[in-house]
Scaffold this motif. Sequence first.
Motif, PDB file in Angstrom:
ATOM      1  N   UNK A  59       9.685  -6.981  34.779  1.00  0.00           N
ATOM      2  CA  UNK A  59       8.749  -7.225  35.890  1.00  0.00           C
ATOM      3  C   UNK A  59       7.524  -6.335  35.790  1.00  0.00           C
ATOM      4  N   UNK A  60       7.708  -5.092  35.410  1.00  0.00           N
ATOM      5  CA  UNK A  60       6.568  -4.177  35.226  1.00  0.00           C
ATOM      6  C   UNK A  60       5.666  -4.699  34.112  1.00  0.00           C
ATOM      7  N   UNK A  61       6.267  -5.141  33.002  1.00  0.00           N
ATOM      8  CA  UNK A  61       5.472  -5.689  31.901  1.00  0.00           C
ATOM      9  C   UNK A  61       4.736  -6.956  32.325  1.00  0.00           C
ATOM     10  N   UNK A  62       5.367  -7.789  33.150  1.00  0.00           N
ATOM     11  CA  UNK A  62       4.702  -8.983  33.661  1.00  0.00           C
ATOM     12  C   UNK A  62       3.524  -8.638  34.548  1.00  0.00           C
ATOM     13  N   UNK A  63       3.728  -7.673  35.443  1.00  0.00           N
ATOM     14  CA  UNK A  63       2.641  -7.232  36.315  1.00  0.00           C
ATOM     15  C   UNK A  63       1.495  -6.658  35.484  1.00  0.00           C
ATOM     16  N   UNK A  64       1.830  -5.845  34.486  1.00  0.00           N
ATOM     17  CA  UNK A  64       0.793  -5.255  33.626  1.00  0.00           C
ATOM     18  C   UNK A  64       0.023  -6.328  32.859  1.00  0.00           C
ATOM     19  N   UNK A  65       0.709  -7.390  32.457  1.00  0.00           N
ATOM     20  CA  UNK A  65       0.022  -8.484  31.769  1.00  0.00           C
ATOM     21  C   UNK A  65      -1.023  -9.114  32.686  1.00  0.00           C
TER      22      UNK A  65
ATOM     23  N   UNK B  59       2.212 -10.794  25.389  1.00  0.00           N
ATOM     24  CA  UNK B  59       3.013  -9.983  26.311  1.00  0.00           C
ATOM     25  C   UNK B  59       3.647 -10.880  27.364  1.00  0.00           C
ATOM     26  N   UNK B  60       2.856 -11.762  27.956  1.00  0.00           N
ATOM     27  CA  UNK B  60       3.387 -12.622  29.015  1.00  0.00           C
ATOM     28  C   UNK B  60       4.414 -13.607  28.474  1.00  0.00           C
ATOM     29  N   UNK B  61       4.177 -14.161  27.275  1.00  0.00           N
ATOM     30  CA  UNK B  61       5.172 -15.058  26.687  1.00  0.00           C
ATOM     31  C   UNK B  61       6.523 -14.359  26.588  1.00  0.00           C
ATOM     32  N   UNK B  62       6.489 -13.123  26.115  1.00  0.00           N
ATOM     33  CA  UNK B  62       7.749 -12.417  25.899  1.00  0.00           C
ATOM     34  C   UNK B  62       8.360 -11.898  27.201  1.00  0.00           C
ATOM     35  N   UNK B  63       7.556 -11.705  28.224  1.00  0.00           N
ATOM     36  CA  UNK B  63       8.094 -11.391  29.550  1.00  0.00           C
ATOM     37  C   UNK B  63       8.902 -12.583  30.056  1.00  0.00           C
TER      38      UNK B  63
ATOM     39  N   UNK C 188      11.002  -5.331  24.047  1.00  0.00           N
ATOM     40  CA  UNK C 188      10.220  -4.254  24.664  1.00  0.00           C
ATOM     41  C   UNK C 188       9.438  -3.501  23.597  1.00  0.00           C
ATOM     42  N   UNK C 189      10.124  -3.146  22.520  1.00  0.00           N
ATOM     43  CA  UNK C 189       9.494  -2.399  21.434  1.00  0.00           C
ATOM     44  C   UNK C 189       8.409  -3.243  20.759  1.00  0.00           C
TER      45      UNK C 189
END
Length: 127
Positions: free
Chosen positions: A9-15, A45-49, A74-75
């Motif tokens: 979720x953090x990675x999605x928000x950051x995207x 990034x969003x695809x992988x989220x 993540x990596x």
Amino acid sequence: MFKNLVITCVLGMLAIVLGAFGAHALKEVLTATELSSFETAVRYQMYHVIVLLFVNIYDGFTILQKNKISYVFFFGILLFSGSIYAIHLTSITAKSIWFVTPLGGLTLMIGWVLMIMIFLKKHRKSK
């Protein structure tokens, strides 16, 4: 698994934040080619989220499998998208970290291969 979902979720928000930042604040700063590169980082990034959300809610994976796949992705996001962000948002040059972006892409591919292997193993067991 809870930790994986929070990180996802953090990675999605950051995207979303980085995508908006790129579309608005960087439009006047980056060249069209640089902006396209930045947008690629956000998109991957969003695809992988989205994949990470699937992985972590899918009942067909064990907790161990979910963790392995999640950590690989993540990596991969960190290396692939993170290196592109670093190049365009800092004074780091592409020449100094040229190898990080393709290594991140390879890591993302490894995540997909890991899922393929898990699905094939499950399919063989079900026969």
